[in-house]
Design a protein around this motif. Structure first.
Motif, PDB file in Angstrom:
ATOM      1  N   VAL A 295      52.730  22.410  35.677  1.00  0.00           N
ATOM      2  CA  VAL A 295      53.060  23.129  36.919  1.00  0.00           C
ATOM      3  C   VAL A 295      52.957  24.637  36.633  1.00  0.00           C
ATOM      4  N   PRO A 296      51.759  25.147  36.412  1.00  0.00           N
ATOM      5  CA  PRO A 296      51.614  26.535  35.977  1.00  0.00           C
ATOM      6  C   PRO A 296      52.167  27.568  36.960  1.00  0.00           C
ATOM      7  N   ILE A 297      52.079  27.324  38.253  1.00  0.00           N
ATOM      8  CA  ILE A 297      52.615  28.297  39.213  1.00  0.00           C
ATOM      9  C   ILE A 297      54.133  28.358  39.105  1.00  0.00           C
ATOM     10  N   ILE A 298      54.765  27.205  39.081  1.00  0.00           N
ATOM     11  CA  ILE A 298      56.224  27.167  38.961  1.00  0.00           C
ATOM     12  C   ILE A 298      56.662  27.738  37.612  1.00  0.00           C
ATOM     13  N   GLU A 299      55.890  27.472  36.571  1.00  0.00           N
ATOM     14  CA  GLU A 299      56.206  28.032  35.248  1.00  0.00           C
ATOM     15  C   GLU A 299      56.198  29.558  35.289  1.00  0.00           C
ATOM     16  N   GLN A 300      55.175  30.144  35.891  1.00  0.00           N
ATOM     17  CA  GLN A 300      55.095  31.604  35.954  1.00  0.00           C
ATOM     18  C   GLN A 300      56.172  32.190  36.866  1.00  0.00           C
ATOM     19  N   LEU A 301      56.539  31.458  37.913  1.00  0.00           N
ATOM     20  CA  LEU A 301      57.641  31.912  38.761  1.00  0.00           C
ATOM     21  C   LEU A 301      58.937  31.984  37.959  1.00  0.00           C
ATOM     22  N   CYS A 302      59.172  31.006  37.111  1.00  0.00           N
ATOM     23  CA  CYS A 302      60.364  31.022  36.261  1.00  0.00           C
ATOM     24  C   CYS A 302      60.347  32.225  35.323  1.00  0.00           C
ATOM     25  N   GLU A 303      59.178  32.558  34.794  1.00  0.00           N
ATOM     26  CA  GLU A 303      59.075  33.726  33.923  1.00  0.00           C
ATOM     27  C   GLU A 303      59.446  35.002  34.678  1.00  0.00           C
ATOM     28  N   VAL A 304      59.015  35.094  35.931  1.00  0.00           N
ATOM     29  CA  VAL A 304      59.332  36.276  36.741  1.00  0.00           C
ATOM     30  C   VAL A 304      60.811  36.306  37.105  1.00  0.00           C
ATOM     31  N   CYS A 305      61.341  35.173  37.522  1.00  0.00           N
ATOM     32  CA  CYS A 305      62.713  35.122  38.026  1.00  0.00           C
ATOM     33  C   CYS A 305      63.763  35.198  36.933  1.00  0.00           C
ATOM     34  N   TYR A 306      63.470  34.625  35.767  1.00  0.00           N
ATOM     35  CA  TYR A 306      64.523  34.478  34.761  1.00  0.00           C
ATOM     36  C   TYR A 306      64.253  35.189  33.441  1.00  0.00           C
ATOM     37  N   ASN A 307      63.003  35.588  33.193  1.00  0.00           N
ATOM     38  CA  ASN A 307      62.683  36.189  31.893  1.00  0.00           C
ATOM     39  C   ASN A 307      62.121  37.601  32.006  1.00  0.00           C
ATOM     40  N   GLY A 308      62.175  38.188  33.181  1.00  0.00           N
ATOM     41  CA  GLY A 308      61.806  39.592  33.331  1.00  0.00           C
ATOM     42  C   GLY A 308      60.323  39.892  33.347  1.00  0.00           C
ATOM     43  N   GLN A 309      59.479  38.866  33.448  1.00  0.00           N
ATOM     44  CA  GLN A 309      58.039  39.117  33.503  1.00  0.00           C
ATOM     45  C   GLN A 309      57.669  39.751  34.847  1.00  0.00           C
ATOM     46  N   SER A 310      56.699  40.632  34.836  1.00  0.00           N
ATOM     47  CA  SER A 310      56.269  41.255  36.084  1.00  0.00           C
ATOM     48  C   SER A 310      55.412  40.285  36.893  1.00  0.00           C
ATOM     49  N   PRO A 311      55.476  40.348  38.219  1.00  0.00           N
ATOM     50  CA  PRO A 311      54.604  39.496  39.038  1.00  0.00           C
ATOM     51  C   PRO A 311      53.124  39.704  38.734  1.00  0.00           C
ATOM     52  N   LEU A 312      52.730  40.939  38.420  1.00  0.00           N
ATOM     53  CA  LEU A 312      51.327  41.202  38.122  1.00  0.00           C
ATOM     54  C   LEU A 312      50.879  40.455  36.876  1.00  0.00           C
ATOM     55  N   GLU A 313      51.734  40.411  35.870  1.00  0.00           N
ATOM     56  CA  GLU A 313      51.389  39.669  34.649  1.00  0.00           C
ATOM     57  C   GLU A 313      51.297  38.173  34.945  1.00  0.00           C
ATOM     58  N   ALA A 314      52.168  37.676  35.818  1.00  0.00           N
ATOM     59  CA  ALA A 314      52.116  36.260  36.188  1.00  0.00           C
ATOM     60  C   ALA A 314      50.797  35.926  36.870  1.00  0.00           C
ATOM     61  N   VAL A 315      50.357  36.792  37.777  1.00  0.00           N
ATOM     62  CA  VAL A 315      49.075  36.574  38.447  1.00  0.00           C
ATOM     63  C   VAL A 315      47.941  36.559  37.430  1.00  0.00           C
ATOM     64  N   SER A 316      47.972  37.504  36.499  1.00  0.00           N
ATOM     65  CA  SER A 316      46.911  37.590  35.480  1.00  0.00           C
ATOM     66  C   SER A 316      46.858  36.325  34.625  1.00  0.00           C
ATOM     67  N   LYS A 317      48.020  35.800  34.269  1.00  0.00           N
ATOM     68  CA  LYS A 317      48.056  34.583  33.456  1.00  0.00           C
ATOM     69  C   LYS A 317      47.511  33.386  34.222  1.00  0.00           C
ATOM     70  N   LEU A 318      47.835  33.292  35.506  1.00  0.00           N
ATOM     71  CA  LEU A 318      47.333  32.177  36.307  1.00  0.00           C
ATOM     72  C   LEU A 318      45.819  32.266  36.486  1.00  0.00           C
ATOM     73  N   MET A 319      45.320  33.466  36.725  1.00  0.00           N
ATOM     74  CA  MET A 319      43.885  33.640  36.916  1.00  0.00           C
ATOM     75  C   MET A 319      43.105  33.449  35.623  1.00  0.00           C
ATOM     76  N   GLY A 320      43.766  33.621  34.488  1.00  0.00           N
ATOM     77  CA  GLY A 320      43.093  33.515  33.199  1.00  0.00           C
ATOM     78  C   GLY A 320      43.215  32.162  32.528  1.00  0.00           C
ATOM     79  N   ARG A 321      43.767  31.178  33.231  1.00  0.00           N
ATOM     80  CA  ARG A 321      43.897  29.842  32.643  1.00  0.00           C
ATOM     81  C   ARG A 321      42.515  29.229  32.389  1.00  0.00           C
ATOM     82  N   PRO A 322      42.425  28.289  31.445  1.00  0.00           N
ATOM     83  CA  PRO A 322      41.128  27.659  31.143  1.00  0.00           C
ATOM     84  C   PRO A 322      40.514  27.015  32.399  1.00  0.00           C
ATOM     85  N   SER A 323      39.208  27.084  32.485  1.00  0.00           N
ATOM     86  CA  SER A 323      38.490  26.517  33.642  1.00  0.00           C
ATOM     87  C   SER A 323      38.638  24.998  33.651  1.00  0.00           C
ATOM     88  N   LYS A 324      38.637  24.422  34.854  1.00  0.00           N
ATOM     89  CA  LYS A 324      38.782  22.978  34.975  1.00  0.00           C
ATOM     90  C   LYS A 324      38.149  22.537  36.295  1.00  0.00           C
TER      91      LYS A 324
END
Length: 330
Positions: A295-324
Motif C-alpha cells: 500500500v505505497p500511498i498509505i505508507e507515504q501518508l504515514c511517513e508524512v503524518c507521523y514521521n515528519g516527511q515532507s509531502p513533496l518527498e512523498a510524491v517523489s518517492k511514489l513517482m520513483g517506484r519501480p515500473s510495473k
C-alpha cells in the motif's frame, strides 16, 4: 414508520432531519448538553448544518435511556468512541432492536471493524451498517443520495432497506459486510492524500492518479482482509472514494489541504476536528504489513503524518517506484 434513536448529533443530525421528514419517530442523543441546548435554542446545528432547520418533532436528549424503546438504534459517532458508548447503552437496549453503524473507521489498538466492536458489546442484537457516498451537509438538505446497507442477516437488510429509504435516500443491499465496511474506512486516508496534493498546488492529473491507484490499494487490502473484489467497485468503494476525495464537505480533504500548505499533520487534524483518515492510515498500514499487501500511498501518508516527511518527498518517492504493469495485483 419506525422508532429511531440516533447516537451522535453530527452526521446524526442530518439523518434525524431526513427521517423525521418522512414520518419516523426520531430521537437524537448527544453526550454534550451544550450541543443539545444550542440546537434547541437556535433551531439548527449552526456549526455543522447552518441554515438547516431541526424540526421540533425530533426529540433531543442526553439521557441514555432514550435507546430503551427504539426499533432501530443508529451509531453516528467517531470510531474511537463506539465501544465506550456501546458499553454505556447495552443495559438499556432491547434484544429485538436493530443496531446500525454509520461511522467509518477502525477501533484503535484492536484494529477491529466497527461492526465487530458492536457485536462484542451487543451480542444479542442484529448488527448492520449504512455506508456509501453521503455527506451530512447534503442529506440534511434532502439532496438525492444513494448508499448501501450491509449485514450478515438478510432479513435485517431487507427491513432496513424498506424502512429507511425514501424518494431522496435510496438504499441498495450488499451482503459483503467486510468489504462494505473496509471501503468506507480505507477511502479516508486516500481522501486525506488528495487534500494534501491540492494544498501543494498540484493538479487534477495528480488527484486522478491518487484516486485510481488508491482504489487499487483499497481493493488489494480489502480482499486480503476478506472482502469481495466487486464490492470495491460499488457505492461503498469507488462511490464513497469519489465523494470524499473531491468535496470540500470532507474533513479528510480539508485537513489534507492544510497539511499540503505546510501545517504539521497533528495540528491540521486538531484544527479540523474528527479526521478518520489520520488514524486509519496508521492502522491500515499495520494491517497491510500483517497481510503482506503493498500500500505505497498509505505508507507515504504515514511517513508524512507521523514521521515528519515532507509531502513533496512523498510524491517523489511514489513517482520513483519501480515500473510495473497496471494489472499486477500486488
Amino acid at each position: 414508520m419506525a422508532k429511531i434513536t440516533i447516537l451522535g448529533c453530527g452526521f446524526g443530525t442530518a439523518l434525524a432531519i431526513m427521517w423525521d421528514k418522512y414520518g419516523h419517530n426520531v430521537t437524537a442523543w448527544s453526550k454534550y448538553q451544550e450541543e443539545i441546548d444550542a440546537i434547541m435554542n437556535d433551531g439548527e446545528h449552526k456549526r455543522l448544518l447552518p441554515g438547516v432547520i431541526v424540526p421540533p418533532t425530533i426529540r433531543l436528549t442526553t439521557d441514555m435511556n432514550c435507546v430503551s424503546d427504539c426499533d432501530i438504534l443508529v451509531f453516528a459517532i467517531p470510531s474511537k468512541f463506539v465501544r465506550e458508548v456501546a458499553q454505556k447503552v447495552k443495559s438499556y437496549v432491547k434484544k429485538d432492536t436493530i443496531v446500525v453503524n454509520v461511522g467509518k473507521g477502525f477501533e484503535e489498538n484492536t484494529d477491529k471493524r466497527l461492526s465487530q466492536v458492536l457485536k462484542e458489546e451487543l451480542p444479542d442484537n442484529r448488527i448492520a451498517v449504512l455506508t456509501g457516498p453521503s455527506h451530512a451537509e447534503e442529506i440534511g438538505r434532502n439532496v438525492p443520495t444513494t448508499i448501501v446497507v450491509s449485514s450478515e442477516d438478510e432479513d435485517c437488510m431487507m427491513y432496513l432497506q424498506e424502512t429507511l429509504q425514501n424518494d431522496r435516500f435510496r438504499i441498495y443491499r450488499n451482503s459483503d459486510l467486510v468489504g462494505c465496511e473496509l471501503g468506507g474506512a480505507l477511502k479516508n486516508p486516500i481522501a486525506l492524500c488528495c487534500g494534501i496534493v491540492e494544498g501543494m498546488g498540484l493538479g487534477d492529473n495528480t488527484i486522478a492518479a491518487l484516486m485510481t491507484r488508491g482504489l487499487a490499494e483499497i481493493t488489494r487490502l480489502g480482499v486480503a482482509m476478506g472482502g469481495k473484489r466487486e464490492t470495491f467497485d460499488g457505492l461503498s468503494g469507488v462511490g464513497d472514494l469519489i465523494v470524499t476525495c473531491t468535496s470540500s464537505h470532507s474533513r479528510n480533504h480539508r485537513a489534507g489541504l492544510l497539511i499540503g500548505q505546510g501545517i504539521p499533520a497533528a495540528q491540521a487534524v486538531k484544527q479540523v476536528g474528527t479526521v478518520e483518515g489520520y488514524q486509519c492510515a496508521k492502522i491500515a498500514y499495520a494491517i497491510a504489513r500483517e497481510h503482506n499487501v503493498q500500500v505505497p500511498i498509505i505508507e507515504q501518508l504515514c511517513e508524512v503524518c507521523y514521521n515528519g516527511q515532507s509531502p513533496l518527498e512523498a510524491v517523489s518517492k511514489l513517482m520513483g517506484r519501480p515500473s510495473k504493469a497496471e494489472e499486477e495485483i500486488f
